[in-house]
Design an enzyme around this catalytic site. Structure first.
Site, PDB file in Angstrom:
ATOM      1  N   ARG A  41       6.208   4.077 -18.245  1.00  0.00           N
ATOM      2  CA  ARG A  41       5.269   5.196 -18.177  1.00  0.00           C
ATOM      3  C   ARG A  41       5.291   5.878 -16.812  1.00  0.00           C
ATOM      4  O   ARG A  41       4.692   6.943 -16.644  1.00  0.00           O
ATOM      5  CB  ARG A  41       3.858   4.710 -18.495  1.00  0.00           C
ATOM      6  CG  ARG A  41       3.376   3.617 -17.600  1.00  0.00           C
ATOM      7  CD  ARG A  41       2.080   2.979 -18.078  1.00  0.00           C
ATOM      8  NE  ARG A  41       1.884   1.676 -17.487  1.00  0.00           N
ATOM      9  CZ  ARG A  41       1.496   1.477 -16.241  1.00  0.00           C
ATOM     10  NH1 ARG A  41       1.265   2.498 -15.450  1.00  0.00           N
ATOM     11  NH2 ARG A  41       1.344   0.246 -15.783  1.00  0.00           N
ATOM     12  N   TYR A  87       9.481  -3.891  -9.975  1.00  0.00           N
ATOM     13  CA  TYR A  87       8.209  -3.681 -10.664  1.00  0.00           C
ATOM     14  C   TYR A  87       8.477  -3.579 -12.157  1.00  0.00           C
ATOM     15  O   TYR A  87       9.243  -2.724 -12.607  1.00  0.00           O
ATOM     16  CB  TYR A  87       7.555  -2.401 -10.150  1.00  0.00           C
ATOM     17  CG  TYR A  87       6.155  -2.128 -10.657  1.00  0.00           C
ATOM     18  CD1 TYR A  87       5.324  -3.138 -11.122  1.00  0.00           C
ATOM     19  CD2 TYR A  87       5.647  -0.828 -10.649  1.00  0.00           C
ATOM     20  CE1 TYR A  87       4.042  -2.879 -11.569  1.00  0.00           C
ATOM     21  CE2 TYR A  87       4.361  -0.550 -11.088  1.00  0.00           C
ATOM     22  CZ  TYR A  87       3.564  -1.577 -11.548  1.00  0.00           C
ATOM     23  OH  TYR A  87       2.287  -1.313 -11.994  1.00  0.00           O
ATOM     24  N   ARG A  94      12.803  -0.313  -3.722  1.00  0.00           N
ATOM     25  CA  ARG A  94      12.031  -0.664  -4.907  1.00  0.00           C
ATOM     26  C   ARG A  94      12.732  -0.166  -6.158  1.00  0.00           C
ATOM     27  O   ARG A  94      13.155   0.989  -6.233  1.00  0.00           O
ATOM     28  CB  ARG A  94      10.643  -0.042  -4.829  1.00  0.00           C
ATOM     29  CG  ARG A  94       9.651  -0.611  -5.854  1.00  0.00           C
ATOM     30  CD  ARG A  94       8.354   0.148  -5.821  1.00  0.00           C
ATOM     31  NE  ARG A  94       7.246  -0.611  -6.401  1.00  0.00           N
ATOM     32  CZ  ARG A  94       6.107  -0.078  -6.817  1.00  0.00           C
ATOM     33  NH1 ARG A  94       5.918   1.224  -6.720  1.00  0.00           N
ATOM     34  NH2 ARG A  94       5.147  -0.830  -7.327  1.00  0.00           N
ATOM     35  N   HIS A 150       3.074  -7.559  -8.285  1.00  0.00           N
ATOM     36  CA  HIS A 150       1.900  -7.776  -9.130  1.00  0.00           C
ATOM     37  C   HIS A 150       2.109  -8.877 -10.182  1.00  0.00           C
ATOM     38  O   HIS A 150       1.663  -8.749 -11.326  1.00  0.00           O
ATOM     39  CB  HIS A 150       1.499  -6.465  -9.823  1.00  0.00           C
ATOM     40  CG  HIS A 150       1.555  -5.259  -8.925  1.00  0.00           C
ATOM     41  ND1 HIS A 150       1.260  -5.293  -7.572  1.00  0.00           N
ATOM     42  CD2 HIS A 150       1.896  -3.966  -9.189  1.00  0.00           C
ATOM     43  CE1 HIS A 150       1.414  -4.080  -7.053  1.00  0.00           C
ATOM     44  NE2 HIS A 150       1.797  -3.266  -8.004  1.00  0.00           N
ATOM     45  N   CYS A 189       0.863  -1.180   0.000  1.00  0.00           N
ATOM     46  CA  CYS A 189       0.000   0.000   0.000  1.00  0.00           C
ATOM     47  C   CYS A 189       0.901   1.232   0.000  1.00  0.00           C
ATOM     48  O   CYS A 189       2.126   1.122   0.106  1.00  0.00           O
ATOM     49  CB  CYS A 189      -0.945   0.003   1.204  1.00  0.00           C
ATOM     50  SG  CYS A 189      -0.120  -0.232   2.796  1.00  0.00           S
ATOM     51  N   HIS A 190       0.301   2.387  -0.144  1.00  0.00           N
ATOM     52  CA  HIS A 190       1.072   3.620  -0.289  1.00  0.00           C
ATOM     53  C   HIS A 190       0.472   4.724   0.573  1.00  0.00           C
ATOM     54  O   HIS A 190      -0.687   4.647   0.999  1.00  0.00           O
ATOM     55  CB  HIS A 190       1.056   4.112  -1.746  1.00  0.00           C
ATOM     56  CG  HIS A 190       1.406   3.079  -2.760  1.00  0.00           C
ATOM     57  ND1 HIS A 190       2.700   2.693  -3.025  1.00  0.00           N
ATOM     58  CD2 HIS A 190       0.612   2.336  -3.587  1.00  0.00           C
ATOM     59  CE1 HIS A 190       2.703   1.774  -3.975  1.00  0.00           C
ATOM     60  NE2 HIS A 190       1.450   1.544  -4.334  1.00  0.00           N
ATOM     61  N   ASN A 237      -3.218   6.001 -10.637  1.00  0.00           N
ATOM     62  CA  ASN A 237      -3.100   5.849 -12.095  1.00  0.00           C
ATOM     63  C   ASN A 237      -4.250   5.075 -12.729  1.00  0.00           C
ATOM     64  O   ASN A 237      -4.102   4.591 -13.852  1.00  0.00           O
ATOM     65  CB  ASN A 237      -1.781   5.171 -12.501  1.00  0.00           C
ATOM     66  CG  ASN A 237      -0.583   5.725 -11.767  1.00  0.00           C
ATOM     67  OD1 ASN A 237      -0.626   6.822 -11.229  1.00  0.00           O
ATOM     68  ND2 ASN A 237       0.494   4.962 -11.743  1.00  0.00           N
ATOM     69  N   ASP A 270      -2.839  -2.327  -2.495  1.00  0.00           N
ATOM     70  CA  ASP A 270      -2.347  -1.280  -3.398  1.00  0.00           C
ATOM     71  C   ASP A 270      -3.091   0.042  -3.184  1.00  0.00           C
ATOM     72  O   ASP A 270      -3.050   0.927  -4.041  1.00  0.00           O
ATOM     73  CB  ASP A 270      -2.428  -1.696  -4.868  1.00  0.00           C
ATOM     74  CG  ASP A 270      -1.658  -0.745  -5.789  1.00  0.00           C
ATOM     75  OD1 ASP A 270      -0.553  -0.312  -5.410  1.00  0.00           O
ATOM     76  OD2 ASP A 270      -2.164  -0.415  -6.879  1.00  0.00           O
TER      77      ASP A 270
END
Length: 312
Positions: A133, A160, A127, A184, A35-36, A265, A260
Site C-alpha cells: 500500500r 519493511y 531501506r 517493526h 524517525c523521519h 499514515n 517513528d
C-alpha cells in the site's frame, strides 16, 4: 495513487504537537533509532510517484522532540513520500552536528560520488520497502544490485514488510550479504499469540542469521487495543508488549527502538510520543536490557567509531 494535489492525504492525522513528558527516564546517550523528516514541501518537494502526502515535519521539529523526550541522537529513515530524493533526510543529518545517522533510498544507477556524499553526510543503510500500500514492488535484481553497491561502504539493509509476506521474503532476506534490520518486528498480527506459529516463523528467521536485527517499534500501528484511556494510565498498547518483550529478551544485542515520528499514515489516533517512551520499560524491564536497546546497540550499528574509541 491516493494522494491529494494540495495538502496531506485526506483522513490522515497530523503528528501530536504537545507530547507529554515521559515518566520513564531514558538512559544517558539514548538513540531514537527510527524517525523521519517530511519536507517542508516548499523546500524539499514530495515525489511525484508517492502514494501519500504527509504533513510537513521538519528537522527542527524532530530535534525539538528529541530534546523534549530526552534522546541524545536520531536515526532518520528516508520515507517513501520523498522517493529516492534523500535531500530532506540528508539536510537533517548535516544539521545535526553528528548526532544523527540516516537510512536512504537509492536506485541501482546511483553514482559512486553520490554514494560517497551520502556516506559523508551520515547515511549508513538503505531501506527496502515491501508494503504494497506504500510502494510498488522493485525488481529483486535491482535490490541485489543496490546491495552490491553499498556493501563496500559497510552499510546495512533495512527491510519493511508485513507478516503475511514473510514466507515469500524469507529466502531473499537470508540471502542478503550484509547486515539486515527488520522494521517493526515484521508487523505481527497481535490479535494472535506471541507463542503461536505465525510469530514463531519470524523468531525462526531471527535465529537463522546472527546479523539480523529487529526494531521493536510502532506499537501504535500494531495494536488492536489502542492507546491508554485518558485516566492517568500510562501503559499503552498492552497487546503488543508480549511480542516486543519476547524479541528483546531473546535477542538483546540485536534490537533497536524508535519513535517513528511523525507517524505517517495513521487515521484512528495519533500517539503521544511521551507515552510511547513509557512503553519501553514494559518491553525491556531490566536496566541492562534498556541500556542495550537504547544506547549500546544503536551506537554499535550507527556510530561504531565512537564505540571503539570509547573502548580504547
Amino acid at each position: 495513487m491516493t494522494v491529494t494535489i494540495f495538502g496531506k492525504t485526506p483522513g490522515w492525522l497530523d503528528w501530536y504537537a504537545d507530547p507529554t513528558q515521559p515518566a520513564f527516564q531514558l538512559p544517558a546517550g539514548a538513540v531514537d533509532a527510527h524517525c523521519h523528516v517530511f519536507g517542508p514541501g516548499r523546500v524539499f518537494p514530495y515525489a511525484p510517484e508517492r502514494k501519500y502526502t504527509p504533513c510537513d515535519a521538519s528537522k527542527d521539529q524532530l530535534f525539538a522532540l528529541r530534546d523534549h523526550l530526552g534522546f541524545a541522537r536520531n536515526v532518520v529513515v528516508q520515507a517513501t513520500c520523498h522517493g529516492a530524493d534523500n535531500g530532506a533526510m540528508v539536510d537533517a543529518l548535516r544539521s545535526s552536528g553528528g548526532l544523527a545517522r540516516g537510512v536512504a533510498t537509492v536506485r541501482p544507477d546511483i553514482t559512486d560520488d553520490q554514494l560517497s556524499d551520502l556516506h559523508e553526510a551520515g547515511v549508513r543503510g538503505v531501506r527496502f520497502n515491501f508494503v504494497r500500500r506504500l510502494v510498488d514492488a522493485a525488481p529483486r535484481d535491482d535490490l541485489e544490485r543496490v546491495v552490491e553497491r553499498i556493501a563496500p561502504l559497510g552499510w546495512h539493509v533495512v527491510i519493511y514488510f508485513e507478516a503475511a509476506d514473510l514466507a515469500d521474503l524469507s529466502d531473499f532476506i537470508l540471502s542478503i550479504p550484509v547486515t539486515v534490520v527488520v522494521d517493526h518486528m515484521g508487523r505481527p498480527d497481535v490479535t494472535k499469540s506471541a507463542d503461536g506459529s505465525e510469530f514463531a516463523q519470524f523468531l525462526k528467521l531471527m535465529r537463522a542469521r546472527p546479523d539480523l536485527w529487529c526494531k521493536v517499534t510502532c506499537p501504535e500501528r500494531l495494536s488492536a487495543s489502542g492507546p491508554p484511556a485518558l485516566d492517568g494510565e500510562r501503559q499503552p498498547y498492552r497487546d503488543v508488549v508480549p511480542f516486543a518483550r519476547r524479541v528483546v529478551e531473546e535477542f538483546p544485542d540485536r534490537v533497536l527502538w524508535g519513535t517513528d515520528w511523525p507517524h505517517p499514515n495513521l487515521t484512528d489516533h495519533m500517539p503521544d510520543d511521551g507515552l510511547l517512551v513509557d512503553f519501553i520499560p514494559h518491553i525491556a524491564p531490566a536496566t541492562d536490557l534498556q541500556q542495550r536497546l537504547l544506547v549500546d546497540n544503536p551506537m554499535r550499528l550507527y556510530w561504531p567509531d565512537a564505540v571503539s574509541g570509547a573502548a580504547g
